[in-house]
Write a protein that holds these residues in place. Sequence first.
Motif, mmCIF file in Angstrom:
data_model
loop_
_atom_site.group_PDB
_atom_site.id
_atom_site.type_symbol
_atom_site.label_atom_id
_atom_site.label_comp_id
_atom_site.label_asym_id
_atom_site.label_seq_id
_atom_site.Cartn_x
_atom_site.Cartn_y
_atom_site.Cartn_z
ATOM 1 N N ASP A 188 0.838 -1.215 0.000
ATOM 2 C CA ASP A 188 0.000 0.000 0.000
ATOM 3 C C ASP A 188 0.865 1.254 0.000
ATOM 4 O O ASP A 188 0.571 2.235 -0.693
ATOM 5 C CB ASP A 188 -0.938 0.000 1.212
ATOM 6 N N LYS A 189 1.939 1.217 0.791
ATOM 7 C CA LYS A 189 2.847 2.368 0.877
ATOM 8 C C LYS A 189 3.531 2.611 -0.468
ATOM 9 O O LYS A 189 3.648 3.754 -0.923
ATOM 10 C CB LYS A 189 3.892 2.106 1.957
ATOM 11 N N ALA A 190 3.950 1.522 -1.111
ATOM 12 C CA ALA A 190 4.615 1.640 -2.411
ATOM 13 C C ALA A 190 3.670 2.260 -3.445
ATOM 14 O O ALA A 190 4.067 3.123 -4.226
ATOM 15 C CB ALA A 190 5.081 0.265 -2.873
ATOM 16 N N LYS A 191 2.413 1.820 -3.436
ATOM 17 C CA LYS A 191 1.445 2.359 -4.396
ATOM 18 C C LYS A 191 1.196 3.844 -4.170
ATOM 19 O O LYS A 191 1.039 4.615 -5.128
ATOM 20 C CB LYS A 191 0.135 1.574 -4.304
ATOM 21 N N SER A 192 1.167 4.263 -2.898
ATOM 22 C CA SER A 192 0.963 5.692 -2.613
ATOM 23 C C SER A 192 2.192 6.498 -3.033
ATOM 24 O O SER A 192 2.080 7.637 -3.490
ATOM 25 C CB SER A 192 0.651 5.919 -1.129
ATOM 26 N N LEU A 193 3.382 5.894 -2.916
ATOM 27 C CA LEU A 193 4.603 6.577 -3.363
ATOM 28 C C LEU A 193 4.590 6.780 -4.872
ATOM 29 O O LEU A 193 5.045 7.813 -5.380
ATOM 30 C CB LEU A 193 5.841 5.755 -2.978
ATOM 31 N N PHE A 194 4.048 5.806 -5.604
ATOM 32 C CA PHE A 194 4.010 5.907 -7.059
ATOM 33 C C PHE A 194 3.077 7.026 -7.528
ATOM 34 O O PHE A 194 3.185 7.484 -8.663
ATOM 35 C CB PHE A 194 3.607 4.578 -7.694
ATOM 36 N N GLU A 195 2.157 7.429 -6.667
ATOM 37 C CA GLU A 195 1.302 8.565 -7.019
ATOM 38 C C GLU A 195 2.113 9.861 -7.060
ATOM 39 O O GLU A 195 1.738 10.827 -7.713
ATOM 40 C CB GLU A 195 0.151 8.686 -6.020
ATOM 41 N N GLU A 196 3.258 9.862 -6.354
ATOM 42 C CA GLU A 196 4.149 11.039 -6.372
ATOM 43 C C GLU A 196 5.107 10.989 -7.556
ATOM 44 O O GLU A 196 5.750 11.973 -7.894
ATOM 45 C CB GLU A 196 4.985 11.085 -5.084
ATOM 46 N N GLY A 197 5.233 9.819 -8.163
ATOM 47 C CA GLY A 197 6.171 9.648 -9.277
ATOM 48 C C GLY A 197 6.673 8.228 -9.304
ATOM 49 O O GLY A 197 5.939 7.302 -9.010
ATOM 50 N N GLY A 198 7.941 8.056 -9.646
ATOM 51 C CA GLY A 198 8.504 6.699 -9.680
ATOM 52 C C GLY A 198 8.678 6.199 -11.093
ATOM 53 O O GLY A 198 7.916 6.557 -11.987
ATOM 54 N N ASP A 199 9.685 5.354 -11.292
ATOM 55 C CA ASP A 199 9.999 4.878 -12.641
ATOM 56 C C ASP A 199 9.291 3.559 -12.941
ATOM 57 O O ASP A 199 8.855 2.843 -12.039
ATOM 58 C CB ASP A 199 11.516 4.720 -12.796
ATOM 59 N N TRP A 200 9.221 3.240 -14.235
ATOM 60 C CA TRP A 200 8.510 2.037 -14.678
ATOM 61 C C TRP A 200 9.174 0.766 -14.179
ATOM 62 O O TRP A 200 8.514 -0.224 -13.890
ATOM 63 C CB TRP A 200 8.419 2.017 -16.207
ATOM 64 N N GLU A 201 10.498 0.783 -14.103
ATOM 65 C CA GLU A 201 11.220 -0.432 -13.680
ATOM 66 C C GLU A 201 10.788 -0.842 -12.265
ATOM 67 O O GLU A 201 10.511 -2.022 -12.009
ATOM 68 C CB GLU A 201 12.732 -0.176 -13.736
ATOM 69 N N ARG A 202 10.705 0.135 -11.376
ATOM 70 C CA ARG A 202 10.293 -0.178 -9.998
ATOM 71 C C ARG A 202 8.806 -0.552 -9.938
ATOM 72 O O ARG A 202 8.410 -1.409 -9.149
ATOM 73 C CB ARG A 202 10.594 1.003 -9.073
ATOM 74 N N LYS A 203 7.999 0.096 -10.763
ATOM 75 C CA LYS A 203 6.571 -0.254 -10.794
ATOM 76 C C LYS A 203 6.373 -1.692 -11.261
ATOM 77 O O LYS A 203 5.537 -2.426 -10.720
ATOM 78 C CB LYS A 203 5.809 0.709 -11.728
ATOM 79 N N ASN A 204 7.148 -2.101 -12.263
ATOM 80 C CA ASN A 204 7.045 -3.477 -12.753
ATOM 81 C C ASN A 204 7.536 -4.471 -11.712
ATOM 82 O O ASN A 204 6.978 -5.564 -11.562
ATOM 83 C CB ASN A 204 7.845 -3.632 -14.052
#
Length: 388
Positions: free
Chosen positions: A161-177
């Motif tokens: 859940d924390k990771a998903k909320s961080l991705f709302e601030e940004g984040g690269d595709w590699e980490r999302k995958n």
Amino acid sequence: MESEDKDAHQDVKLVLANKLFLLGVADVPDIEKQQLKEDVITIARADYMAGPYESWCQDFGWNVDEDLLTSLKTKIAEEIQKLDEKITDAEENLGESEVREALLNKALFFVRIGDKEKSLEHLKATEGKTVAVGQKMDLVFHTLRLGFFSLDFDLITKSIDKAKSLFEEGGDWERKNRLKVYEGLFCMSTRNFKKAAELFLDSISTFTTYELFSYDTFIFYTALASIISLDRVPLKQKVVDAPEILTVIGKIPHLFDFLNALYNCQYKTFYIAFAGLTDQIRLDRYLSPHFRYYMREVRTVAYSQFLESYKSVTMEAMARAFGVSVDFLDKELSRFIAAGKLNCKIDKVAGVLETNRPDAKNALYQATIKQGDFLLNRIQKLSRVIDL
């Protein structure tokens, strides 16, 4: 299944977790357990795992090597002193990035020695000094691996859940995958095979999470989750004919026959391959708790697929197709029918199975009526509130 990737390696703590799991499995031969014990103690010695070593000795009935334990505790104290000196030096003489690096090194040392509580405490302290979203995400991945090591599903859920909320601030595709694979493993470990299959299939061409498991193991999990989650057409498109799966499926014992025989309705071959896979599933620390459930689901898929082709069929013909006895099949199908897993009935006298597939239009009609009644009730309640 062991990793075959030469350029990327599984996290040593997850390798250790698997060895500890196998030590607790009754069916693993004693000679293998002796080797596993030696491997575990070697890792404990290399990573100064004093606390966990004491726990394992208690759990498995091993004699404690007091000299080893004292040596490990001494090394831990010395290392912590050095790390604290580096943190103090960074705080007094260097910048924020150096302070963060020193805090991270201390957090990773606690991860290394297997102190979960202090690892989480120091990862949190490191996060307080972290600005970049990518670096914050890396801290979440460290926490997730701690969760998978101890199978702490509450910690894993909060971290995802924390990771998903961080991705709302940004984040690269590699980490999302990468996160998709972590979440897929969590879903599979908590018996949500449908969601696991969806996440694994989304990651199949971008897989880089070798720290969790090898690519071969990833394909193994993807195929197993997909077989009980996908209908025939998407299974063919996304799994049976997928180039990424075809390149490695032959390396995994029985998996090619398991997948293709089911799709091609070669049920006898499917059952033989299925029997060959049982040990791999039973000796997998993520799949083992769901062994019986998975076995039932796979058989349900196979029996349902076979019966879809018939209005009625003799028990003898079906038993012959699956390569089992009529008595075995009778007991199997009786359980599945009673549990509502199969839409058919057994005519014991005639030795015939009669399918009674529900009419799709009738089911849709009933659902519409039910939803309409629900809507009318809501409108009536709303009208009473408005009248007041």
